[in-house]
Write an enzyme that holds these catalytic residues in place. Sequence first.
Site, PDB file in Angstrom:
ATOM      1  N   SER A   1       0.840  -1.197   0.000  1.00 20.36           N
ATOM      2  CA  SER A   1       0.000   0.000   0.000  1.00 20.36           C
ATOM      3  C   SER A   1       0.876   1.249   0.000  1.00 20.36           C
ATOM      4  CB  SER A   1      -0.895   0.028   1.233  1.00 20.36           C
ATOM      5  OG  SER A   1      -1.427   1.332   1.392  1.00 20.36           O
TER       6      SER A   1
ATOM      7  N   HIS B   1      -1.012  -1.473  -4.320  1.00 17.81           N
ATOM      8  CA  HIS B   1      -2.325  -1.231  -3.706  1.00 17.81           C
ATOM      9  C   HIS B   1      -2.497   0.279  -3.493  1.00 17.81           C
ATOM     10  CE1 HIS B   1      -5.835  -2.448  -1.250  1.00 17.81           C
ATOM     11  NE2 HIS B   1      -5.479  -1.480  -0.422  1.00 17.81           N
TER      12      HIS B   1
ATOM     13  N   ASP C   1      -4.842   3.186  -2.113  1.00 14.37           N
ATOM     14  CA  ASP C   1      -5.948   3.457  -1.191  1.00 14.37           C
ATOM     15  C   ASP C   1      -6.586   4.802  -1.490  1.00 14.37           C
ATOM     16  OD1 ASP C   1      -6.116   1.208   0.621  1.00 14.37           O
ATOM     17  OD2 ASP C   1      -4.062   1.733   1.204  1.00 14.37           O
TER      18      ASP C   1
ATOM     19  N   MET D   1      -9.399   7.458  -0.787  1.00 15.23           N
ATOM     20  CA  MET D   1     -10.318   7.862   0.305  1.00 15.23           C
ATOM     21  C   MET D   1     -10.898   9.236   0.003  1.00 15.23           C
ATOM     22  SD  MET D   1      -8.147   6.718   3.635  1.00 15.23           S
ATOM     23  CE  MET D   1      -7.155   5.210   3.656  1.00 15.23           C
TER      24      MET D   1
ATOM     25  N   HIS E   1      -8.309   0.420  -4.348  1.00 17.15           N
ATOM     26  CA  HIS E   1      -9.261   0.135  -3.265  1.00 17.15           C
ATOM     27  C   HIS E   1     -10.053   1.420  -3.026  1.00 17.15           C
ATOM     28  CE1 HIS E   1      -9.613  -0.770   1.375  1.00 17.15           C
ATOM     29  NE2 HIS E   1     -10.782  -0.723   0.775  1.00 17.15           N
TER      30      HIS E   1
ATOM     31  N   MET F   1     -12.385   3.565  -1.236  1.00 18.35           N
ATOM     32  CA  MET F   1     -13.102   3.817   0.020  1.00 18.35           C
ATOM     33  C   MET F   1     -13.837   5.140  -0.160  1.00 18.35           C
ATOM     34  SD  MET F   1      -9.991   2.640   2.502  1.00 18.35           S
ATOM     35  CE  MET F   1      -8.814   2.801   1.164  1.00 18.35           C
TER      36      MET F   1
ATOM     37  N   MET G   1     -11.311  -6.458   5.238  1.00 17.55           N
ATOM     38  CA  MET G   1     -10.613  -5.426   6.016  1.00 17.55           C
ATOM     39  C   MET G   1     -10.333  -5.975   7.409  1.00 17.55           C
ATOM     40  SD  MET G   1     -10.010  -2.882   4.075  1.00 17.55           S
ATOM     41  CE  MET G   1      -9.231  -1.881   5.351  1.00 17.55           C
TER      42      MET G   1
ATOM     43  N   ASP H   1      -6.422  -6.691   4.381  1.00 24.70           N
ATOM     44  CA  ASP H   1      -5.869  -5.331   4.409  1.00 24.70           C
ATOM     45  C   ASP H   1      -6.040  -4.693   5.785  1.00 24.70           C
ATOM     46  OD1 ASP H   1      -5.169  -2.696   3.870  1.00 24.70           O
ATOM     47  OD2 ASP H   1      -6.722  -2.368   2.358  1.00 24.70           O
TER      48      ASP H   1
HETATM   49  C1  DX5 Z   1      -6.742   1.341   5.379  1.00 21.69           C
HETATM   50  C2  DX5 Z   1      -6.193   1.037   4.005  1.00 21.69           C
HETATM   51  C3  DX5 Z   1      -5.031   0.129   4.068  1.00 21.69           C
HETATM   52  C4  DX5 Z   1      -3.868   0.683   4.817  1.00 21.69           C
HETATM   53  C5  DX5 Z   1      -2.962  -0.417   5.227  1.00 21.69           C
HETATM   54  O1  DX5 Z   1      -7.847   2.142   5.258  1.00 21.69           O
HETATM   55  O2  DX5 Z   1      -7.171   0.426   3.196  1.00 21.69           O
HETATM   56  O3  DX5 Z   1      -4.650  -0.317   2.781  1.00 21.69           O
HETATM   57  O4  DX5 Z   1      -3.149   1.632   4.099  1.00 21.69           O
HETATM   58  O5  DX5 Z   1      -1.990   0.121   6.030  1.00 21.69           O
HETATM   59  P1  DX5 Z   1      -1.246  -0.691   7.161  1.00 21.69           P
HETATM   60  O6  DX5 Z   1      -0.602  -1.848   6.492  1.00 21.69           O
HETATM   61  O7  DX5 Z   1      -0.299   0.297   7.707  1.00 21.69           O
HETATM   62  O8  DX5 Z   1      -2.302  -1.133   8.150  1.00 21.69           O
HETATM   63 ZN    ZN Z   2      -6.526  -0.656   1.245  1.00 19.79          ZN
END
Ligand code: DX5
Ligand code: ZN
Length: 223
Positions: free
Chosen positions: A7, A32, A34, A36, A65, A67, A136, A174
Amino acid sequence: MIELAFSILASDFAHLADEIAAAERGGGTIVHVDVMDGHFVPNITFGPPVVKAIRPITKLPLDCHLMIEDPDAFIPAFAEAGADMISVQQEVCRHLHRTLEHIIEHNCLPGVVINPATPVDTLIEILPMVHYVLVMSVNPGFGGQKFIPFTVDKIAQLAELREEMGLNFRIEVDGGVAPDTVAQVVQAGAEMLVAGSAVFEEGRTEHNAAELLRIARAAGSAM
Ligand code: DX5
Ligand code: ZN
């Protein structure tokens, strides 16, 4: 096959290309991303322009991913920017089947994500159409959170359902995946391991990635 989906949320954004190259040297095989939106999760990260910027610097598949609320509105932009895999959160999809079809129509591999509090059973009908299910193991929104142990049972439940239903979707996990938690998720059936802070911490990206994969594969072969 066990794979590391690193990630980039935890990487040094000022040196993103170097960070990706180092994680790749360490054995990471999926990027990956993320995404948001500050609505579905209490944090904002990046969108299609960042995916577009990463696309030419690596040959690895880009796993986006989402979110975000209303993923349907953004699937075309992520596909256009170069996403290979797109996952959406079950909790925001009022018409999950349609959203997954939308991802497929845009030539990306479809994935569905469930939060820790969302039951695996909510996915039964759509399992035949997904390429992967992301479990998750933290509440989404931030990197570096503590792994939530009961999510391991959900991974095992999915692996069992896959067997029973004769399907071959992949199981991704994740959140809080690190040297001390990775063995249990692999033993439960996870094969695509998302890790952010465990990979990018302390500027030892290549080493961290290789070490995490080593532990994961040892746990996988001991099964
Ligand atoms: C959380 C994300 C993850 C996150 C993982 O909302 O979807 O992908 O970045 O980070 P670590 O490995 O630090 O928990
Ligand atoms: Zn993620």
